[in-house]
Design a protein around this motif. Structure first.
Motif, short mmCIF file in Angstrom:
data_model
loop_
_atom_site.label_atom_id
_atom_site.label_comp_id
_atom_site.label_asym_id
_atom_site.label_seq_id
_atom_site.Cartn_x
_atom_site.Cartn_y
_atom_site.Cartn_z
N PRO A 1 0.81 -1.23 0.00
CA PRO A 1 0.00 0.00 0.00
C PRO A 1 0.84 1.27 0.00
CG PRO A 1 -0.87 -1.59 1.57
CD PRO A 1 0.44 -2.10 1.14
N LEU A 2 2.00 1.23 0.67
CA LEU A 2 2.86 2.42 0.67
C LEU A 2 3.42 2.69 -0.73
CD1 LEU A 2 4.83 1.88 4.02
CD2 LEU A 2 2.91 3.42 3.61
N GLU A 3 3.84 1.65 -1.42
CA GLU A 3 4.35 1.84 -2.78
C GLU A 3 3.23 2.28 -3.74
OE1 GLU A 3 6.08 -1.88 -3.69
OE2 GLU A 3 7.99 -1.47 -2.65
N GLN A 4 2.02 1.79 -3.51
CA GLN A 4 0.90 2.21 -4.34
C GLN A 4 0.60 3.69 -4.13
OE1 GLN A 4 -0.72 0.41 -6.69
NE2 GLN A 4 -1.80 2.31 -7.19
N ALA A 5 0.66 4.13 -2.89
CA ALA A 5 0.43 5.55 -2.61
C ALA A 5 1.53 6.41 -3.25
CB ALA A 5 0.40 5.78 -1.10
N LEU A 6 2.76 5.91 -3.25
CA LEU A 6 3.85 6.65 -3.89
C LEU A 6 3.64 6.74 -5.40
CD1 LEU A 6 6.59 8.09 -3.72
CD2 LEU A 6 7.68 5.82 -3.80
N ASP A 7 3.19 5.68 -6.01
CA ASP A 7 2.91 5.71 -7.45
C ASP A 7 1.80 6.71 -7.78
OD1 ASP A 7 4.86 3.83 -7.85
OD2 ASP A 7 3.45 2.12 -7.84
N ASP A 8 0.82 6.83 -6.89
CA ASP A 8 -0.26 7.80 -7.14
C ASP A 8 0.25 9.24 -7.09
OD1 ASP A 8 -1.94 5.63 -7.32
OD2 ASP A 8 -2.68 5.79 -5.26
N CYS A 9 1.30 9.47 -6.30
CA CYS A 9 1.79 10.84 -6.12
C CYS A 9 2.86 11.23 -7.15
CB CYS A 9 2.38 11.00 -4.71
SG CYS A 9 1.20 10.78 -3.37
N ARG A 10 3.33 10.34 -7.94
CA ARG A 10 4.46 10.64 -8.82
C ARG A 10 4.11 11.73 -9.85
NH1 ARG A 10 8.87 7.48 -8.31
NH2 ARG A 10 8.62 5.47 -7.23
N GLY A 11 2.94 11.73 -10.36
CA GLY A 11 2.61 12.75 -11.37
C GLY A 11 2.30 14.09 -10.78
N THR B 1 3.86 15.17 -7.63
CA THR B 1 4.89 15.50 -6.64
C THR B 1 6.24 15.60 -7.36
OG1 THR B 1 3.64 14.24 -5.00
CG2 THR B 1 5.88 14.82 -4.41
N LYS B 2 7.12 16.41 -6.79
CA LYS B 2 8.43 16.59 -7.38
C LYS B 2 9.18 15.26 -7.43
CE LYS B 2 8.98 21.38 -5.87
NZ LYS B 2 9.82 22.34 -5.12
N LYS B 3 10.00 15.12 -8.43
CA LYS B 3 10.75 13.89 -8.62
C LYS B 3 11.71 13.64 -7.47
CE LYS B 3 13.61 11.51 -12.06
NZ LYS B 3 14.25 11.62 -13.40
N GLN B 4 12.34 14.70 -6.96
CA GLN B 4 13.29 14.56 -5.86
C GLN B 4 12.60 14.04 -4.61
OE1 GLN B 4 15.35 18.19 -5.00
NE2 GLN B 4 16.61 17.27 -3.36
N VAL B 5 11.40 14.55 -4.36
CA VAL B 5 10.65 14.11 -3.17
C VAL B 5 10.26 12.64 -3.31
CG1 VAL B 5 8.55 14.46 -1.84
CG2 VAL B 5 9.82 16.44 -2.70
N CYS B 6 9.83 12.26 -4.47
CA CYS B 6 9.46 10.86 -4.69
C CYS B 6 10.66 9.94 -4.55
CB CYS B 6 8.84 10.71 -6.08
SG CYS B 6 7.23 11.53 -6.27
N GLY B 7 11.83 10.38 -5.00
CA GLY B 7 13.04 9.58 -4.87
C GLY B 7 13.43 9.38 -3.42
N ASP B 8 13.31 10.44 -2.63
CA ASP B 8 13.65 10.32 -1.21
C ASP B 8 12.68 9.37 -0.50
OD1 ASP B 8 15.20 11.41 1.18
OD2 ASP B 8 13.11 11.84 1.77
N ILE B 9 11.40 9.46 -0.81
CA ILE B 9 10.42 8.55 -0.19
C ILE B 9 10.72 7.11 -0.58
CG2 ILE B 9 7.98 7.92 -0.14
CD1 ILE B 9 7.29 10.87 -0.50
N SER B 10 11.09 6.89 -1.85
CA SER B 10 11.40 5.55 -2.31
C SER B 10 12.59 4.96 -1.57
CB SER B 10 11.66 5.57 -3.81
OG SER B 10 11.97 4.28 -4.29
N ARG B 11 13.62 5.75 -1.29
CA ARG B 11 14.79 5.26 -0.56
C ARG B 11 14.43 4.93 0.89
NH1 ARG B 11 17.25 9.46 -3.56
NH2 ARG B 11 17.05 10.87 -1.79
N ARG B 12 13.56 5.73 1.48
CA ARG B 12 13.14 5.46 2.85
C ARG B 12 12.34 4.15 2.93
NH1 ARG B 12 16.00 9.09 6.15
NH2 ARG B 12 16.01 11.11 5.09
N LEU B 13 11.51 3.92 1.94
CA LEU B 13 10.74 2.67 1.94
C LEU B 13 11.65 1.46 1.73
CD1 LEU B 13 7.55 3.68 -0.11
CD2 LEU B 13 7.87 3.60 2.38
N ALA B 14 12.75 1.65 0.98
CA ALA B 14 13.72 0.56 0.81
C ALA B 14 14.41 0.23 2.14
CB ALA B 14 14.76 0.95 -0.24
N LEU B 15 14.70 1.25 2.97
CA LEU B 15 15.27 1.01 4.29
C LEU B 15 14.28 0.26 5.19
CD1 LEU B 15 17.10 4.40 5.00
CD2 LEU B 15 18.15 2.18 4.52
#
Length: 222
Positions: free
Chosen positions: A106-116, A118-132
């Motif tokens: 669900p967290l990755e799905q929410a991130l995919d919804d925000c990609r269009g 939200t700024k690319k840099q913000v999405c990248g940071d969220i993606s790295r945090r979810l990987a941790l």
């Protein structure tokens, strides 16, 4: 009365000899009034033994056989319940384990919804945090309370209950900061971006509905 106790005088005794008393008459006169100590007392009619009053004391307990121990009340022993009274449950309570996929997807799905939106840099940071988050979860570095609260947070996020999701985020930061400090920042930012996106979508939907109603009203006017 003196004549009864003194025998007739002996003519041959001297004038100064003591008189001879008749002991036989004394026995007849007073012997009948003496109580014989060896005489037995008759038993009472009711069958109950009687003790002479001279042999009893005012505070003596009543004589009688002690109460039977089998009739005496005994409290039940603590902790010795019969086995028949214990009813086992039909099935043991098994605690369900929170799965990583149920939280991460669900967290990755929410991130995919925000990609269009939200700024690319913000999405990248969220993606790295979810990987941790995924790495620490898979490595067994997260405790059970953290996993359970993250499952609740995802449910609130999916149901668009933003305030409840923020409350769970704050509780995790306060109670388990050492476990969640590296990736919780990304989850918090994802909640904020998803909330902002939902507000924009609701506003656009309301605007579209109002426009459609206005056009319909114009078409109905002559």
């Amino acid at each position: 009365m003196a004549e009864l106790y003194v025998k007739p005088g002996n003519k041959e005794r001297g004038w100064n000899d003591p008189p001879q008393f008749s002991y036989g008459l004394q026995t007849q006169a007073g012997g009948s009034k003496r109580t014989q100590l060896t005489k037995r007392v008759a038993a009472p009619q009711d069958g109950a033994p009687r003790v002479p009053t001279s042999e009893t004391s005012p505070g003596a307990p009543p004589m009688g056989p002690p109460p039977s121990s089998s009739k005496a009340y005994r409290p039940p022993a603590v902790g010795n319940c019969p086995a028949s009274t214990v009813q086992p449950t039909d099935s043991p309570v098994v605690e369900c384990e929170t799965l990583l996929e149920d939280v991460l997807r669900p967290l990755e799905q929410a991130l995919d919804d925000c990609r269009g939106h939200t700024k690319k840099q913000v999405c990248g940071d969220i993606s790295r945090r979810l990987a941790l988050l995924q790495e620490q979860w898979a490595g067994g570095k997260l405790s059970t309370p953290v996993k359970k609260r993250m499952a609740l947070l995802v449910q609130e996020l999916s149901s668009h209950r933003w305030d409840a999701a923020d409350d769970i985020h704050r509780s995790l930061m306060v109670d388990h900061v050492t476990e969640v400090s590296q990736w919780m920042v990304g989850v918090k930012r994802l909640i904020a971006e998803k909330r902002s996106l939902s507000s924009e979508e609701e506003a656009n939907e309301e605007k579209s509905t109002a426009t459609a109603e206005e056009n319909q009203t114009v078409q109905q006017d002559p």
